[in-house]
Motif scaffolding. Structure first.
Motif, PDB file in Angstrom:
ATOM      1  N   VAL A 243      59.178 -66.522 -44.844  1.00 25.44           N
ATOM      2  CA  VAL A 243      60.396 -67.207 -45.278  1.00 25.44           C
ATOM      3  C   VAL A 243      60.840 -66.653 -46.621  1.00 25.44           C
ATOM      4  N   ILE A 244      62.088 -66.157 -46.681  1.00 26.90           N
ATOM      5  CA  ILE A 244      62.627 -65.659 -47.941  1.00 26.90           C
ATOM      6  C   ILE A 244      63.729 -66.572 -48.487  1.00 26.90           C
ATOM      7  N   TYR A 245      64.172 -67.527 -47.652  1.00 27.31           N
ATOM      8  CA  TYR A 245      65.168 -68.504 -48.122  1.00 27.31           C
ATOM      9  C   TYR A 245      65.140 -69.702 -47.190  1.00 27.31           C
ATOM     10  N   HIS A 246      65.297 -70.893 -47.752  1.00 25.56           N
ATOM     11  CA  HIS A 246      65.454 -72.079 -46.918  1.00 25.56           C
ATOM     12  C   HIS A 246      66.365 -73.076 -47.648  1.00 25.56           C
ATOM     13  N   GLU A 247      67.002 -73.921 -46.856  1.00 20.62           N
ATOM     14  CA  GLU A 247      67.974 -74.867 -47.404  1.00 20.62           C
ATOM     15  C   GLU A 247      68.041 -76.090 -46.500  1.00 20.62           C
ATOM     16  N   PHE A 248      68.053 -77.285 -47.083  1.00 26.32           N
ATOM     17  CA  PHE A 248      68.228 -78.509 -46.309  1.00 26.32           C
ATOM     18  C   PHE A 248      69.707 -78.725 -46.031  1.00 26.32           C
ATOM     19  N   LEU A 249      70.016 -79.166 -44.803  1.00 20.87           N
ATOM     20  CA  LEU A 249      71.400 -79.255 -44.342  1.00 20.87           C
ATOM     21  C   LEU A 249      71.864 -80.682 -44.070  1.00 20.87           C
ATOM     22  N   GLY A 250      71.056 -81.661 -44.391  1.00 23.96           N
ATOM     23  CA  GLY A 250      71.426 -83.040 -44.086  1.00 23.96           C
ATOM     24  C   GLY A 250      70.723 -83.511 -42.827  1.00 23.96           C
ATOM     25  N   GLN A 251      71.161 -84.636 -42.292  1.00 24.20           N
ATOM     26  CA  GLN A 251      70.505 -85.228 -41.129  1.00 24.20           C
ATOM     27  C   GLN A 251      70.471 -84.280 -39.945  1.00 24.20           C
ATOM     28  N   GLY A 252      71.583 -83.608 -39.680  1.00 23.07           N
ATOM     29  CA  GLY A 252      71.610 -82.570 -38.654  1.00 23.07           C
ATOM     30  C   GLY A 252      72.124 -83.020 -37.302  1.00 23.07           C
ATOM     31  N   PHE A 253      72.285 -82.029 -36.412  1.00 21.67           N
ATOM     32  CA  PHE A 253      72.806 -82.253 -35.069  1.00 21.67           C
ATOM     33  C   PHE A 253      71.664 -82.427 -34.081  1.00 21.67           C
ATOM     34  N   ARG A 254      71.872 -83.291 -33.086  1.00 27.09           N
ATOM     35  CA  ARG A 254      70.895 -83.463 -32.008  1.00 27.09           C
ATOM     36  C   ARG A 254      71.354 -82.669 -30.787  1.00 27.09           C
ATOM     37  N   ARG A 255      71.676 -81.439 -31.006  1.00 27.90           N
ATOM     38  CA  ARG A 255      72.137 -80.525 -29.958  1.00 27.90           C
ATOM     39  C   ARG A 255      71.978 -79.094 -30.474  1.00 27.90           C
ATOM     40  N   PRO A 256      72.113 -78.087 -29.594  1.00 31.84           N
ATOM     41  CA  PRO A 256      72.062 -76.692 -30.058  1.00 31.84           C
ATOM     42  C   PRO A 256      73.193 -76.401 -31.035  1.00 31.84           C
ATOM     43  N   VAL A 257      72.920 -75.561 -32.037  1.00 34.47           N
ATOM     44  CA  VAL A 257      73.931 -75.211 -33.035  1.00 34.47           C
ATOM     45  C   VAL A 257      74.211 -73.708 -32.978  1.00 34.47           C
ATOM     46  N   HIS A 258      75.390 -73.335 -33.474  1.00 27.78           N
ATOM     47  CA  HIS A 258      75.781 -71.931 -33.522  1.00 27.78           C
ATOM     48  C   HIS A 258      75.147 -71.258 -34.736  1.00 27.78           C
ATOM     49  N   ILE A 259      74.585 -70.069 -34.524  1.00 23.50           N
ATOM     50  CA  ILE A 259      74.007 -69.309 -35.622  1.00 23.50           C
ATOM     51  C   ILE A 259      74.031 -67.835 -35.235  1.00 23.50           C
ATOM     52  N   ALA A 260      74.390 -66.948 -36.174  1.00 25.64           N
ATOM     53  CA  ALA A 260      74.498 -65.527 -35.853  1.00 25.64           C
ATOM     54  C   ALA A 260      74.451 -64.690 -37.131  1.00 25.64           C
ATOM     55  N   PHE A 261      73.860 -63.496 -37.017  1.00 34.18           N
ATOM     56  CA  PHE A 261      73.968 -62.494 -38.069  1.00 34.18           C
ATOM     57  C   PHE A 261      75.323 -61.814 -37.921  1.00 34.18           C
ATOM     58  N   VAL A 262      76.071 -61.724 -39.019  1.00 32.32           N
ATOM     59  CA  VAL A 262      77.419 -61.161 -38.984  1.00 32.32           C
ATOM     60  C   VAL A 262      77.585 -60.152 -40.123  1.00 32.32           C
ATOM     61  N   ASP A 263      78.755 -59.504 -40.156  1.00 26.52           N
ATOM     62  CA  ASP A 263      79.086 -58.576 -41.234  1.00 26.52           C
ATOM     63  C   ASP A 263      78.007 -57.504 -41.370  1.00 26.52           C
ATOM     64  N   SER A 264      77.715 -56.820 -40.225  1.00 24.08           N
ATOM     65  CA  SER A 264      76.702 -55.760 -40.182  1.00 24.08           C
ATOM     66  C   SER A 264      75.347 -56.252 -40.675  1.00 24.08           C
ATOM     67  N   ASP A 265      75.008 -57.480 -40.309  1.00 27.39           N
ATOM     68  CA  ASP A 265      73.731 -58.116 -40.663  1.00 27.39           C
ATOM     69  C   ASP A 265      73.582 -58.380 -42.156  1.00 27.39           C
ATOM     70  N   ASN A 266      74.682 -58.351 -42.891  1.00 29.44           N
ATOM     71  CA  ASN A 266      74.630 -58.640 -44.326  1.00 29.44           C
ATOM     72  C   ASN A 266      74.712 -60.138 -44.612  1.00 29.44           C
ATOM     73  N   SER A 267      75.132 -60.926 -43.608  1.00 23.81           N
ATOM     74  CA  SER A 267      75.276 -62.367 -43.790  1.00 23.81           C
ATOM     75  C   SER A 267      74.830 -63.095 -42.530  1.00 23.81           C
ATOM     76  N   VAL A 268      74.565 -64.383 -42.688  1.00 25.04           N
ATOM     77  CA  VAL A 268      74.270 -65.256 -41.553  1.00 25.04           C
ATOM     78  C   VAL A 268      75.276 -66.399 -41.570  1.00 25.04           C
ATOM     79  N   ALA A 269      75.942 -66.618 -40.452  1.00 26.56           N
ATOM     80  CA  ALA A 269      76.868 -67.745 -40.307  1.00 26.56           C
ATOM     81  C   ALA A 269      76.202 -68.785 -39.416  1.00 26.56           C
ATOM     82  N   PHE A 270      76.217 -70.044 -39.848  1.00 24.27           N
ATOM     83  CA  PHE A 270      75.539 -71.072 -39.078  1.00 24.27           C
ATOM     84  C   PHE A 270      76.263 -72.406 -39.203  1.00 24.27           C
TER      85      PHE A 270
END
Length: 365
Positions: A243-270
């Motif tokens: 693990v090189i980074y972690h962040e709490f996001l709140g209570q969260g969703f009880r379903r699958p969420v969207h997550i992807a590496f974007v911008d030539s793998d320079n960023s993660v959108a979630f």
């Protein structure tokens, strides 16, 4: 004399104005624009002829699924496949297959509608990832790797049902209902497993691989939900992900969420409870873009410094948001449709609504 002074005054004023232009003025920044290319009705548009199919380059086709229709379309607006679904569907850039609830045979076809494989099986359902073919059993807790002849190369059973899956560079990434992340190599051997902690309910809500398989992005747990970025600290498969980074996001969703590496793998959108999260890997900074509506699609390309996101209201109203990295919403367009599709290939953005598919050129102006 008065005219002479007036003349000097005018010349002096013009001179000051010219100096101001060159010294104080700054160039106007270019804005992202979407230029219309074409629009087609899926009901009345037919695929190209078999002769025209020979000239089509498969790597230029993009798969789409919009309502009851699916197929492949090129940048020029020509379809190689455009047909109504007859059953369940698995679709990727290279292959597709339709199947029944309990399939006995699965016919795999490519983007030119040519049969490439017939799988005689009652094991489960097809899944196409990383230009490979997998089967997932009906209980969704086992996976089988299939070769080009339809034979099983290996199988792997998991302790609980799978909740997310991704593949890259010969590796397979899976997350499960019991909150475990596992990485399998090309031979079906588990080379890494990890159980994120810090949440009341353990579950992997989303997972994604970078294109070279060296990084893993995860959204895990409920109450609280977390975002984690993991990196393989070494150049071999024997090196573990840490693990090189972690962040709490709140209570969260009880379903699958969207997550992807974007911008030539320079960023993660979630997807996160407050809206959209974007983590910049190089600067190690996280940005949150508030969004009131539910995110239903994320552009998994994000090249050219722009990311596109579609959100939806319960009423069926949709919104296409244009985001500039590192995280600024620079445009928003609303439309209404029960079904939507978004795909991107380089500078071409494909948007679908209802039974209509359109393409736009992404540019600067």
């Amino acid at each position: 004399m008065e005219k002479k002074y007036k003349h000097y005054f005018i010349i002096g004023g013009i001179s000051l104005f010219v100096i101001y232009i060159f010294v104080a003025a700054q160039p106007v920044p270019q804005e992202t624009v979407l230029s219309f290319m074409w629009i087609h009705s899926l009901v009345s548009t037919y695929p190209v002829s078999p002769k025209e199919m020979e000239a089509v380059k498969q790597d230029e086709l993009i798969p789409f699924q919009l309502g009851d229709y699916f197929g492949y379309v090129g940048r020029d607006g020509n379809f190689t496949i455009n047909q109504a679904k007859k059953g369940y569907l698995s679709l990727s850039k290279q292959n597709w297959a339709e199947y029944t609830a309990i399939p006995e045979k699965i016919i795999v076809r490519n983007s030119k509608n040519e049969q490439v494989l017939s799988i005689n099986t009652d094991v489960g359902y097809p899944l196409f990832l990383d230009n490979r073919i997998f089967l997932i059993n009906r209980e969704q807790n086992a996976i089988y790797s299939i070769n080009e002849k339809g034979k099983t190369l290996w199988s792997y059973a998991f302790a609980s049902p799978l909740t997310c899956i991704d593949a890259a560079s010969g590796l397979l990434l899976v997350g499960s209902l019991d909150g475990k992340v596992e990485v399998l190599d090309n031979n079906g051997i588990c080379i890494f497993s990890f159980e994120p902690s810090g949440s009341r309910l353990a579950i992997i809500a989303g997972c994604a691989f970078s294109r070279d398989g060296s990084r893993i992005a995860i959204v895990s747990g409920i109450d609280e939900q977390r975002f984690l970025l993991m990196e393989r600290l070494g150049g071999t498969l024997d090196d573990e992900y840490r693990v090189i980074y972690h962040e709490f996001l709140g209570q969260g969703f009880r379903r699958p969420v969207h997550i992807a590496f974007v911008d030539s793998d320079n960023s993660v959108a979630f997807e996160r409870q407050a809206g959209l999260g974007i983590y910049d890997i190089s600067t190690r900074t996280s940005v949150t873009l508030p969004m009131k509506d539910e995110i239903i699609a994320i552009d998994e390309d994000g090249s050219g410094g722009q990311l596109f996101v579609i959100t939806s209201q319960s009423s069926g109203n949709k919104s296409l948001a244009t985001i500039k990295f590192p995280g600024i919403v620079i445009g928003q367009s609303r439309f209404k449709s029960d079904h939507t599709f978004m795909g991107r290939q380089g500078t071409t953005l494909y948007i679908g609504g209802g039974t209509t598919l359109a393409a736009f050129e992404i540019g600067k102006k």
